[in-house]
Scaffold this motif. Sequence first.
Motif, PDB file in Angstrom:
ATOM      1  N   UNK A 117      29.121  80.262  85.137  1.00 39.97           N
ATOM      2  CA  UNK A 117      28.027  80.117  85.267  1.00 39.97           C
ATOM      3  C   UNK A 117      27.849  80.188  83.523  1.00 39.97           C
ATOM      4  N   UNK A 118      28.281  80.723  82.673  1.00 36.21           N
ATOM      5  CA  UNK A 118      28.138  80.636  81.035  1.00 36.21           C
ATOM      6  C   UNK A 118      29.542  80.752  80.637  1.00 36.21           C
ATOM      7  N   UNK A 119      29.979  79.945  79.714  1.00 31.24           N
ATOM      8  CA  UNK A 119      31.095  80.048  78.980  1.00 31.24           C
ATOM      9  C   UNK A 119      31.158  79.152  77.496  1.00 31.24           C
ATOM     10  N   UNK A 120      31.858  79.314  76.702  1.00 32.35           N
ATOM     11  CA  UNK A 120      32.128  78.516  75.431  1.00 32.35           C
ATOM     12  C   UNK A 120      33.442  77.988  75.196  1.00 32.35           C
ATOM     13  N   UNK A 121      33.415  76.939  74.530  1.00 36.29           N
ATOM     14  CA  UNK A 121      34.688  76.258  74.265  1.00 36.29           C
ATOM     15  C   UNK A 121      35.761  77.287  73.092  1.00 36.29           C
ATOM     16  N   UNK A 122      34.884  78.165  72.413  1.00 34.70           N
ATOM     17  CA  UNK A 122      35.750  79.005  71.623  1.00 34.70           C
ATOM     18  C   UNK A 122      36.232  80.108  72.422  1.00 34.70           C
ATOM     19  N   UNK A 123      37.392  80.387  72.449  1.00 32.88           N
ATOM     20  CA  UNK A 123      37.922  81.259  73.232  1.00 32.88           C
ATOM     21  C   UNK A 123      37.467  82.942  72.870  1.00 32.88           C
ATOM     22  N   UNK A 124      37.019  83.400  71.528  1.00 31.61           N
ATOM     23  CA  UNK A 124      36.462  84.457  71.233  1.00 31.61           C
ATOM     24  C   UNK A 124      34.963  84.945  71.724  1.00 31.61           C
ATOM     25  N   UNK A 125      34.354  83.756  71.857  1.00 31.81           N
ATOM     26  CA  UNK A 125      32.712  83.711  72.240  1.00 31.81           C
ATOM     27  C   UNK A 125      32.907  84.279  73.644  1.00 31.81           C
ATOM     28  N   UNK A 126      32.155  85.588  73.694  1.00 34.09           N
ATOM     29  CA  UNK A 126      32.196  86.439  75.014  1.00 34.09           C
ATOM     30  C   UNK A 126      30.349  86.434  75.552  1.00 34.09           C
ATOM     31  N   UNK A 127      30.033  85.504  76.461  1.00 33.04           N
ATOM     32  CA  UNK A 127      28.841  85.748  77.321  1.00 33.04           C
ATOM     33  C   UNK A 127      29.083  86.830  78.263  1.00 33.04           C
ATOM     34  N   UNK A 128      28.251  87.704  78.503  1.00 26.31           N
ATOM     35  CA  UNK A 128      28.239  88.630  79.391  1.00 26.31           C
ATOM     36  C   UNK A 128      26.928  89.433  79.608  1.00 26.31           C
ATOM     37  N   UNK A 129      27.072  90.635  80.392  1.00 23.80           N
ATOM     38  CA  UNK A 129      25.812  91.367  80.888  1.00 23.80           C
ATOM     39  C   UNK A 129      24.680  90.214  81.473  1.00 23.80           C
ATOM     40  N   UNK A 130      25.057  89.812  82.364  1.00 29.71           N
ATOM     41  CA  UNK A 130      23.989  88.878  83.230  1.00 29.71           C
ATOM     42  C   UNK A 130      22.821  89.717  83.799  1.00 29.71           C
ATOM     43  N   UNK A 131      21.704  89.420  83.749  1.00 29.96           N
ATOM     44  CA  UNK A 131      20.504  89.888  84.412  1.00 29.96           C
ATOM     45  C   UNK A 131      19.466  88.832  85.099  1.00 29.96           C
ATOM     46  N   UNK A 132      19.407  88.851  86.287  1.00 30.78           N
ATOM     47  CA  UNK A 132      18.608  87.839  86.943  1.00 30.78           C
ATOM     48  C   UNK A 132      17.287  88.409  87.727  1.00 30.78           C
ATOM     49  N   UNK A 133      15.977  87.883  87.509  1.00 29.23           N
ATOM     50  CA  UNK A 133      14.833  88.257  88.056  1.00 29.23           C
ATOM     51  C   UNK A 133      14.174  86.670  88.358  1.00 29.23           C
ATOM     52  N   UNK A 134      13.336  86.903  89.432  1.00 30.24           N
ATOM     53  CA  UNK A 134      12.824  85.367  89.918  1.00 30.24           C
ATOM     54  C   UNK A 134      11.203  85.556  89.162  1.00 30.24           C
ATOM     55  N   UNK A 135      10.837  84.541  88.453  1.00 34.97           N
ATOM     56  CA  UNK A 135       9.395  84.304  88.023  1.00 34.97           C
ATOM     57  C   UNK A 135       8.586  84.189  89.050  1.00 34.97           C
ATOM     58  N   UNK A 136       7.198  84.146  88.615  1.00 33.25           N
ATOM     59  CA  UNK A 136       6.280  84.066  89.475  1.00 33.25           C
ATOM     60  C   UNK A 136       6.071  82.680  90.261  1.00 33.25           C
ATOM     61  N   UNK A 137       6.498  81.570  89.372  1.00 36.06           N
ATOM     62  CA  UNK A 137       6.597  80.294  90.049  1.00 36.06           C
ATOM     63  C   UNK A 137       7.961  80.101  90.898  1.00 36.06           C
ATOM     64  N   UNK A 138       8.702  80.961  90.980  1.00 37.75           N
ATOM     65  CA  UNK A 138       9.741  80.965  92.007  1.00 37.75           C
ATOM     66  C   UNK A 138      11.161  80.480  91.114  1.00 37.75           C
ATOM     67  N   UNK A 139      10.839  80.325  89.756  1.00 34.57           N
ATOM     68  CA  UNK A 139      12.087  79.985  88.962  1.00 34.57           C
ATOM     69  C   UNK A 139      12.935  81.262  88.696  1.00 34.57           C
ATOM     70  N   UNK A 140      14.411  81.051  88.608  1.00 32.77           N
ATOM     71  CA  UNK A 140      15.218  82.157  88.371  1.00 32.77           C
ATOM     72  C   UNK A 140      15.548  82.367  87.013  1.00 32.77           C
ATOM     73  N   UNK A 141      15.209  83.382  86.541  1.00 34.10           N
ATOM     74  CA  UNK A 141      15.557  83.584  84.983  1.00 34.10           C
ATOM     75  C   UNK A 141      16.572  84.597  84.785  1.00 34.10           C
ATOM     76  N   UNK A 142      17.614  84.140  84.008  1.00 36.69           N
ATOM     77  CA  UNK A 142      18.830  84.886  83.652  1.00 36.69           C
ATOM     78  C   UNK A 142      19.016  85.464  82.103  1.00 36.69           C
ATOM     79  N   UNK A 143      19.204  86.515  81.873  1.00 37.56           N
ATOM     80  CA  UNK A 143      19.227  86.929  80.578  1.00 37.56           C
ATOM     81  C   UNK A 143      20.609  87.380  80.286  1.00 37.56           C
ATOM     82  N   UNK A 144      21.356  87.292  79.079  1.00 36.81           N
ATOM     83  CA  UNK A 144      22.624  87.817  78.806  1.00 36.81           C
ATOM     84  C   UNK A 144      23.025  87.716  77.469  1.00 36.81           C
TER      85      UNK A 144
END
Length: 381
Positions: free
Chosen positions: A210-237
């Motif tokens: 879902x989320x990654x980086x070309x730099x080995x040391x960069x660490x995406x993590x702690x995903x949180x997902x909620x659906x907005x009022x218009x139906x869009x899915x919104x993910x924070x991390x």
Amino acid sequence: MRVGVLAGVVALAAAIVVVPVAVGEQAGEQAAPQAIYPGGATYPRVIHTADGRVMASVGSMDGDDSIGVILESTDDGATFQHVGTIRDPEGAQLRGMCCGTLFELPTSIGDMPAGTLLWATTAGYNLPAAERHTKQRLWESRDHGRTWTFKSDIATNPTRFNAWEPELSVSKDGHLVAHWADETDKPNHDQKIVQARSTDGVTWTDRQDTVKNTDFYVRPGMPGVRQLKDGTYFMVYEVCNLDEPLCSTYYRTSPDGWDYGDPFNLGTGIRTADGKYPRHTPTISVGPSGQIVFVAEMLVNADGSHAPGNGTTLLVNDDNGAGPWREIPAPVPVPNPNNEGCRNFSPALLAEADTVLQLASDNHEGFCKVYYARGPIPPVG
């Protein structure tokens, strides 16, 4: 996930034996924060169910066993009662269990009817490296959190490297979707966010990044997902080890709850009008009017120094995430946390029409406790 911080959180939570009793006192908009549970507690989560209950979960310890504690409020978050306990054998005897998430099915999935409560957790990360295969575990309850049944292993790590923080959602095509932070793709990535989906909660397929980086040391993590009022899915991390100091927070969106776009695109940073940004352990809630309310462990100035409202501020966006975010007071202030165990680590929110219920952890006499309180969401301007 930062392992050193996690070790501190678990040690603090283990410092007291839990006792299942009713807790909390009347908590109006201006009430002081109350402990949601008398024992050590971490990783709070809170949801509003379709039948009007407010359900919460925390992680705790009973002797050497990690447990999930389920709490219920029938007075809109004014008081909470401990109603259920999840005792996962994969988290027993100091094997390690953390990062639980709580979710209510909005529609039926497999044999699980709408309204089924789900709880997902990370288990086994403390095992010796030679026998460690960390799991993301799924449990279900069909009686409002009183009893729980193991459903499936969402994922079992093929190597000794860990994975963390499962997050659940249901995509527009009716799949149960899980996201989590994965450390097993070495030497390509130190950590990345991955996803899988299921039609029944038992068999999980289509695992992808879902989320990654070309730099080995960069660490995406702690995903949180909620659906907005218009139906869009919104993910924070969070994304750790960028040029921004420590772990800054980002978001991305999906029209269908499965396709979040190019995984190498780190998304959009969350910023206030004057350049402040949050760090570490982001979570969100979406109110009935569509406002996105956001909380993280820390708030810093544009130069990375601690902001005056560090640990005492929530952020609000009134435009589906676009543009700057505004600051409001946190109902549970934890002043000046500094990338440490327990203090404001992975707090939780439940936004309503013009108020927000917050759950946040802080040190208390040598162990970690979770507190809750409700506060107003001031209007724009």
